[in-house]
Design a protein around this motif. Structure first.
Motif, PDB file in Angstrom:
ATOM      1  N   VAL A  37       0.834  -1.204   0.000  1.00 56.20           N
ATOM      2  CA  VAL A  37       0.000   0.000   0.000  1.00 56.20           C
ATOM      3  C   VAL A  37       0.869   1.254   0.000  1.00 56.20           C
ATOM      4  N   LYS A  41       0.999   4.185  -2.891  1.00 58.36           N
ATOM      5  CA  LYS A  41       0.755   5.586  -2.530  1.00 58.36           C
ATOM      6  C   LYS A  41       1.901   6.474  -3.006  1.00 58.36           C
ATOM      7  N   GLN A  64     -14.317  -3.094  -4.921  1.00 57.07           N
ATOM      8  CA  GLN A  64     -14.052  -1.889  -4.144  1.00 57.07           C
ATOM      9  C   GLN A  64     -14.521  -2.052  -2.699  1.00 57.07           C
ATOM     10  N   VAL A  68     -12.159  -2.110   0.894  1.00 55.06           N
ATOM     11  CA  VAL A  68     -12.438  -1.362   2.123  1.00 55.06           C
ATOM     12  C   VAL A  68     -12.389  -2.306   3.318  1.00 55.06           C
ATOM     13  N   GLY A  71      -8.938  -3.158   4.302  1.00 57.33           N
ATOM     14  CA  GLY A  71      -8.115  -2.045   4.756  1.00 57.33           C
ATOM     15  C   GLY A  71      -7.196  -1.485   3.701  1.00 57.33           C
ATOM     16  N   VAL A  72      -7.517  -1.702   2.414  1.00 62.13           N
ATOM     17  CA  VAL A  72      -6.741  -1.106   1.320  1.00 62.13           C
ATOM     18  C   VAL A  72      -7.322   0.284   1.050  1.00 62.13           C
ATOM     19  N   PRO A  73      -6.577   1.364   1.307  1.00 67.63           N
ATOM     20  CA  PRO A  73      -7.138   2.715   1.210  1.00 67.63           C
ATOM     21  C   PRO A  73      -7.382   3.154  -0.232  1.00 67.63           C
ATOM     22  N   ASP A  74      -8.380   4.016  -0.401  1.00 66.79           N
ATOM     23  CA  ASP A  74      -8.740   4.505  -1.740  1.00 66.79           C
ATOM     24  C   ASP A  74      -7.611   5.284  -2.402  1.00 66.79           C
ATOM     25  N   ASP A  75      -6.740   5.901  -1.624  1.00 72.97           N
ATOM     26  CA  ASP A  75      -5.696   6.734  -2.219  1.00 72.97           C
ATOM     27  C   ASP A  75      -4.472   5.933  -2.654  1.00 72.97           C
ATOM     28  N   SER A  76      -4.591   4.600  -2.684  1.00 74.55           N
ATOM     29  CA  SER A  76      -3.486   3.777  -3.181  1.00 74.55           C
ATOM     30  C   SER A  76      -3.742   3.267  -4.594  1.00 74.55           C
TER      31      SER A  76
END
Length: 290
Positions: A37, A41, A64, A68, A71-76
């Motif tokens: 991750v 980023k 998607q 979530v 725990g994989v963030p949207d900004d990655s």
């Protein structure tokens, strides 16, 4: 011969976009892999685009939601291309007929929800094998059961000339420490028995066409020589990249961790022997995405 690297940043400036596999690279089927991750980023912060290219049979929205939960963030990442979306488009175009025998988990029924990108879609509905015009396989009913258990039903399907649409060409995945069978194992069995299987995920072209369209939709036209494919499957991720003539980064600590003797980094001799046996030639290799 593949070049072993220790971090994505060693080579990332050469590429404007990444086609990144999920399972075994960004998450382990249970939770996100923090180093991966962080690497994605950092890559995005430098201006690169990240397309998650997965053999998941789920639609993009379903993947998607799963990210979530892991725990994989949207900004990655920037966008997602799934074999499920590619296969669903083909299914609603009627490639295996209207009446289909579905093999998969009960919650895979979302696979049959209407899709807006196909004009004049056929009215696909699930029926028993005896009534089916084709087969849709989103995965095994039991991911721990021997795929060979399907042989009697597949024999009937083959004798009736049914085509099998495979929504996930992966053979196995590792969910945490547990190895599970995927739809690709069933499709392989059906093909070995003389049936016809249709594939829409890696390493086959349709999912790469979808990934390029998703990348273009971001307003970014990237030539193939500026795309790097990343994945832990030599028969899917790396074979697909080689077929598309794009560079690849093999994650040796995923499915092939034992064969490549990967702890933090792969053992060079074991890696060489493994790639020779698999007749694979990734541009780069790294133990884990970081």
């Amino acid at each position: 011969m593949t070049r072993i690297i220790t971090s994505l940043s060693e080579i990332s400036a050469q590429y404007d976009a990444l086609f990144v596999d999920l399972w075994g690279c960004v998450h382990n089927g249970v939770s996100a892999l923090p180093d991966a991750v962080a690497a994605l980023k950092d890559y995005r912060a430098s201006g690169g685009k990240v397309v998650l290219v997965t053999n998941s049979p789920r639609p993009r929205a379903g993947v998607q939601k799963q990210l979530v939960a892991f725990g994989v963030p949207d900004d990655s990442w920037d966008t997602i291309a799934t074999s499920g979306d590619s296969a669903r488009s083909a299914m609603f175009r009627g490639v295996v007929g209207e009446k289909v025998w579905h093999i998969g988990y009960p919650d895979d029924e979302r696979f049959f929800e209407p899709i807006g990108v196909v004009q004049n879609p056929v009215n696909v509905r699930a029926v028993p094998l005896e009534e089916a015009e084709g087969i849709v396989c989103t995965g095994p009913r039991d991911p721990l059961a021997d795929p060979d258990d399907m042989r009697p039903e597949f024999l009937m399907a083959k004798q009736r000339g049914l085509k099998l649409l495979c929504a996930n060409p992966d053979i196995v995945v590792d969910r945490g420490e547990q190895r599970e069978w995927c739809a690709g194992a069933l499709a392989q069995l059906y093909t070995d028995m003389g049936g016809e299987s249709l594939y829409f995920g890696k390493p086959h072209p349709p999912i790469y066409d979808l990934a390029r369209r998703r990348l273009s939709a971001l307003g970014t036209d990237v030539p193939d020589n500026r795309i790097l494919a990343i994945g832990d499957g030599v028969l899917t991720d790396i074979a697909g990249a080689m077929g598309e003539d794009i560079d690849s980064l093999f994650i040796s600590g995923g499915l092939a961790a034992a064969e490549t003797k990967t702890n933090s980094d792969p053992d060079p001799d074991a890696l060489k022997d493994y790639l020779k046996r698999e007749m694979s030639n990734p541009t780069y290799t790294i133990g884990f995405l970081r």
